[in-house]
Motif scaffolding. Sequence first.
Motif, PDB file in Angstrom:
ATOM      1  N   ARG A 143      54.094  30.467  44.736  1.00  0.00           N
ATOM      2  CA  ARG A 143      52.953  31.752  44.882  1.00  0.00           C
ATOM      3  C   ARG A 143      51.998  31.495  44.404  1.00  0.00           C
ATOM      4  O   ARG A 143      50.831  30.781  45.059  1.00  0.00           O
ATOM      5  CB  ARG A 143      54.072  32.630  45.736  1.00  0.00           C
ATOM      6  CG  ARG A 143      54.386  32.630  46.781  1.00  0.00           C
ATOM      7  CD  ARG A 143      55.087  34.158  47.601  1.00  0.00           C
ATOM      8  NE  ARG A 143      55.448  34.697  46.747  1.00  0.00           N
ATOM      9  CZ  ARG A 143      56.795  34.630  46.829  1.00  0.00           C
ATOM     10  NH1 ARG A 143      57.209  34.438  47.808  1.00  0.00           N
ATOM     11  NH2 ARG A 143      57.516  35.650  46.091  1.00  0.00           N
ATOM     12  N   VAL A 144      52.298  31.527  42.861  1.00  0.00           N
ATOM     13  CA  VAL A 144      51.295  31.760  42.240  1.00  0.00           C
ATOM     14  C   VAL A 144      50.559  30.197  42.192  1.00  0.00           C
ATOM     15  O   VAL A 144      49.781  30.481  41.927  1.00  0.00           O
ATOM     16  CB  VAL A 144      52.203  31.836  40.736  1.00  0.00           C
ATOM     17  CG1 VAL A 144      51.109  31.438  39.195  1.00  0.00           C
ATOM     18  CG2 VAL A 144      52.655  33.520  40.731  1.00  0.00           C
ATOM     19  N   ASP A 146      50.265  27.997  44.473  1.00  0.00           N
ATOM     20  CA  ASP A 146      49.979  27.707  45.310  1.00  0.00           C
ATOM     21  C   ASP A 146      48.127  28.866  45.547  1.00  0.00           C
ATOM     22  O   ASP A 146      47.979  28.583  45.650  1.00  0.00           O
ATOM     23  CB  ASP A 146      50.181  28.533  47.170  1.00  0.00           C
ATOM     24  CG  ASP A 146      51.588  27.281  47.016  1.00  0.00           C
ATOM     25  OD1 ASP A 146      51.371  25.909  46.645  1.00  0.00           O
ATOM     26  OD2 ASP A 146      52.247  27.516  47.867  1.00  0.00           O
ATOM     27  N   ALA A 147      48.877  29.659  45.279  1.00  0.00           N
ATOM     28  CA  ALA A 147      47.073  30.794  45.161  1.00  0.00           C
ATOM     29  C   ALA A 147      46.398  30.148  44.179  1.00  0.00           C
ATOM     30  O   ALA A 147      44.928  29.758  44.618  1.00  0.00           O
ATOM     31  CB  ALA A 147      47.688  31.284  44.271  1.00  0.00           C
ATOM     32  N   ASP A 151      42.885  28.974  45.844  1.00  0.00           N
ATOM     33  CA  ASP A 151      41.051  29.354  45.164  1.00  0.00           C
ATOM     34  C   ASP A 151      41.716  30.210  44.603  1.00  0.00           C
ATOM     35  O   ASP A 151      42.370  30.849  43.710  1.00  0.00           O
ATOM     36  CB  ASP A 151      40.653  30.702  45.639  1.00  0.00           C
ATOM     37  CG  ASP A 151      39.840  31.551  46.996  1.00  0.00           C
ATOM     38  OD1 ASP A 151      38.922  31.215  44.653  1.00  0.00           O
ATOM     39  OD2 ASP A 151      39.459  31.566  47.486  1.00  0.00           O
ATOM     40  N   GLU A 152      40.345  29.771  43.358  1.00  0.00           N
ATOM     41  CA  GLU A 152      41.248  29.388  41.419  1.00  0.00           C
ATOM     42  C   GLU A 152      40.538  30.793  41.145  1.00  0.00           C
ATOM     43  O   GLU A 152      41.315  31.730  40.868  1.00  0.00           O
ATOM     44  CB  GLU A 152      40.460  28.354  40.513  1.00  0.00           C
ATOM     45  CG  GLU A 152      39.540  28.050  41.696  1.00  0.00           C
ATOM     46  CD  GLU A 152      38.943  26.709  39.925  1.00  0.00           C
ATOM     47  OE1 GLU A 152      39.134  27.444  38.302  1.00  0.00           O
ATOM     48  OE2 GLU A 152      38.487  25.707  40.110  1.00  0.00           O
ATOM     49  N   HIS A 153      39.222  31.094  41.894  1.00  0.00           N
ATOM     50  CA  HIS A 153      39.164  32.241  41.514  1.00  0.00           C
ATOM     51  C   HIS A 153      39.151  33.626  42.399  1.00  0.00           C
ATOM     52  O   HIS A 153      39.626  34.998  41.600  1.00  0.00           O
ATOM     53  CB  HIS A 153      37.106  32.589  42.380  1.00  0.00           C
ATOM     54  CG  HIS A 153      36.278  31.445  41.548  1.00  0.00           C
ATOM     55  ND1 HIS A 153      36.642  30.460  42.675  1.00  0.00           N
ATOM     56  CD2 HIS A 153      36.348  31.402  40.147  1.00  0.00           C
ATOM     57  CE1 HIS A 153      35.068  29.198  41.924  1.00  0.00           C
ATOM     58  NE2 HIS A 153      35.955  30.033  40.135  1.00  0.00           N
ATOM     59  N   VAL A 154      39.631  33.295  43.232  1.00  0.00           N
ATOM     60  CA  VAL A 154      40.193  34.633  44.017  1.00  0.00           C
ATOM     61  C   VAL A 154      42.268  34.662  42.783  1.00  0.00           C
ATOM     62  O   VAL A 154      42.623  36.093  42.983  1.00  0.00           O
ATOM     63  CB  VAL A 154      41.583  34.203  45.913  1.00  0.00           C
ATOM     64  CG1 VAL A 154      41.939  35.517  45.737  1.00  0.00           C
ATOM     65  CG2 VAL A 154      39.928  34.296  46.359  1.00  0.00           C
ATOM     66  N   ALA A 155      42.286  34.051  42.968  1.00  0.00           N
ATOM     67  CA  ALA A 155      43.653  33.555  41.821  1.00  0.00           C
ATOM     68  C   ALA A 155      43.584  34.313  41.067  1.00  0.00           C
ATOM     69  O   ALA A 155      44.355  35.690  40.786  1.00  0.00           O
ATOM     70  CB  ALA A 155      44.459  32.443  41.670  1.00  0.00           C
ATOM     71  N   GLY A 156      42.631  34.105  40.075  1.00  0.00           N
ATOM     72  CA  GLY A 156      41.804  35.228  38.469  1.00  0.00           C
ATOM     73  C   GLY A 156      42.160  36.760  39.156  1.00  0.00           C
ATOM     74  O   GLY A 156      42.543  37.120  38.213  1.00  0.00           O
ATOM     75  N   ALA A 157      41.513  36.797  40.448  1.00  0.00           N
ATOM     76  CA  ALA A 157      41.159  38.372  40.758  1.00  0.00           C
ATOM     77  C   ALA A 157      42.701  38.731  40.655  1.00  0.00           C
ATOM     78  O   ALA A 157      42.486  40.446  40.662  1.00  0.00           O
ATOM     79  CB  ALA A 157      39.772  38.152  41.681  1.00  0.00           C
ATOM     80  N   ILE A 158      43.449  38.334  41.132  1.00  0.00           N
ATOM     81  CA  ILE A 158      44.672  39.202  41.582  1.00  0.00           C
ATOM     82  C   ILE A 158      45.769  38.652  39.957  1.00  0.00           C
ATOM     83  O   ILE A 158      46.717  39.806  40.135  1.00  0.00           O
ATOM     84  CB  ILE A 158      45.556  38.676  42.358  1.00  0.00           C
ATOM     85  CG1 ILE A 158      45.872  37.271  42.024  1.00  0.00           C
ATOM     86  CG2 ILE A 158      44.471  38.298  43.641  1.00  0.00           C
ATOM     87  CD1 ILE A 158      46.983  37.065  43.422  1.00  0.00           C
ATOM     88  N   GLY A 159      45.269  38.437  39.096  1.00  0.00           N
ATOM     89  CA  GLY A 159      45.347  38.781  37.588  1.00  0.00           C
ATOM     90  C   GLY A 159      45.871  37.711  37.224  1.00  0.00           C
ATOM     91  O   GLY A 159      46.989  37.781  36.319  1.00  0.00           O
ATOM     92  N   ILE A 160      45.780  36.005  37.914  1.00  0.00           N
ATOM     93  CA  ILE A 160      46.688  34.903  37.799  1.00  0.00           C
ATOM     94  C   ILE A 160      45.290  34.424  36.024  1.00  0.00           C
ATOM     95  O   ILE A 160      44.348  34.051  36.815  1.00  0.00           O
ATOM     96  CB  ILE A 160      47.458  33.692  38.908  1.00  0.00           C
ATOM     97  CG1 ILE A 160      47.542  34.941  39.325  1.00  0.00           C
ATOM     98  CG2 ILE A 160      47.525  33.076  37.739  1.00  0.00           C
ATOM     99  CD1 ILE A 160      47.773  34.000  40.708  1.00  0.00           C
ATOM    100  N   ASN A 161      46.224  33.907  34.790  1.00  0.00           N
ATOM    101  CA  ASN A 161      44.915  33.228  34.041  1.00  0.00           C
ATOM    102  C   ASN A 161      45.343  32.374  34.900  1.00  0.00           C
ATOM    103  O   ASN A 161      46.379  31.369  34.402  1.00  0.00           O
ATOM    104  CB  ASN A 161      46.387  33.280  32.850  1.00  0.00           C
ATOM    105  CG  ASN A 161      45.323  32.972  31.976  1.00  0.00           C
ATOM    106  OD1 ASN A 161      44.150  32.126  32.095  1.00  0.00           O
ATOM    107  ND2 ASN A 161      45.847  33.358  30.218  1.00  0.00           N
TER     108      ASN A 161
END
Lengths: 275, 253
Positions: A143-144, A146-147, A151-161
């Motif tokens: 899932r990480v 896939d995120a 959408d790399e920006h949303v992925a970043g916003a939820i805390g994924i580097n």
Amino acid sequence: MSLDLALFTGINILLAWSVYLILLTGTLSFANGAFMALGAYVSGVLTAKFGIGYMPAMAMAAAASAVIGVLTGYPALRTRGIYLILVTLAITFFVQTAIENTKFVGGVQGMGGMMGTSFEIVYGSVIVVGALIWLLSRSPLQRVLDAVREDEHVAGAIGINVVYVRLALFGIGAALAAYAGGLYAHHMFFVAPDHFTIIVSVFIVLYVIMGGVNNMWGSVVGAVILTVLPEAIRFIGEWRQGVFGLLIVILLLFRRDGILPFRSVTARSGRKADA
Amino acid sequence: MSSVLSVDGVTKTFGGLVAVDSLSLTVEPGEALGILGPNGAGKTALINMVSGFYRPTAGTIRLFDREITDLSLHQIGRLGIARTFQNIRLFRRMTVLENVMTANPRYTRKPLRAFFGFGGRRHDIDEAMALVEFMGLADRADRIAGSLPYGDARRLEMARALATGPRLLLLDEPGAGMNEEETERLIADIHKCRERLAAIVLIEHDMTMIRKIADRVVAMNYGRKMAEGRPTEVLSHPEVKRAYLGTTEGELV
């Protein structure tokens, strides 16, 4: 199917997965032919010139490729889309040229002296790598990834580097491509720079795109078809390449998401839907 | 107690364009701050700086006394700022449940360790389902997010934001494109979320929402603060009416 073709098919499945793993984070890598070459040469040199055992040499080749993958990936993965594709193509060109100009590994003449491989080694590897990727597809990491891809920006916003995740998968993909390259070198007993032209990188990507990018089985189907089909239509003779190309175009026109387009859901609620 | 968020003299320029012009504001614990202003006033640019999408050209931003001005997107997300987007941005290929599960801090913080995260599977699902249920999406948990109607998609986006365990939630025009009935439900949902948050920032055009949610309002125009105060005060401020409502009549207020 001859043993030779079976081994190439297995090696190509591993190569397809190496692109698939990198593509999980949204990076389309045309550099895997280069990592394959790295693995072929590093494991070849270690066994033929330094007398290091088969498996240690393969492991060292994969590790070296992972390191080089991360080092080249760090600047490369700052670019996206078409630019990233061009950068990964450049990596392939660079590695091929570097090998051609290195006397120690025989330059354009290539080098030999590898140890050979076997059906058990190749398909044992396919099974082990396949099992690991299957576990990945069932794990929270899927899932990480896939995120990051969606959408790399949303992925970043939820805390994924995002940079770290992309780099890590690029390194893992590079290691796997190198491992497959090592198998290839040992199977051939001989490698030369022109075994690793840009076309090889393009073909590996094609396995994945044609088979389907959303699940690990697409890579398998793509690799098997694209490895076996050219042999199966050998009777056509000189038109073989043309017919082969045409089949690919037709397939991509009618099944843009590949032969197996589905994505497996990683978790179910266990509740009744739309009550 | 220190402010949840303090924005101090923040400026953002794009080439020659000044989107936000040395703006200062604070968000206090327990508060819902409304941000109001015409299109292009710099509201979204402000939220983008607070959440780490843009880096300010000048000024400082603090979250509970910790400076976050130059931190990257994921660092700010991990420190407890979550947001939703004007044009809803879900992981559209995933299911509703997966969208919420993806935001689980256990896995976003240590992604490669997430490969070994099988043990807590049931627990993860239950935890995410609690949030899905909280937002009233339980019967749609296994649907693909891309197929949700607008209102559900907005609720899912909020559930995903809550799943990160935030202290501050930034809502960028959550009511855009909703009818009256949907807006009512959204207002109730936002009030529910507040229980779980230290504070909320709400960008909104909809006067009803501003009045029913915001404790305090900052009105912006041309990247600057035009007025600040309680909703009724700000909404009746003559400059706000002129700039934002394009009228001096009070009927919209």
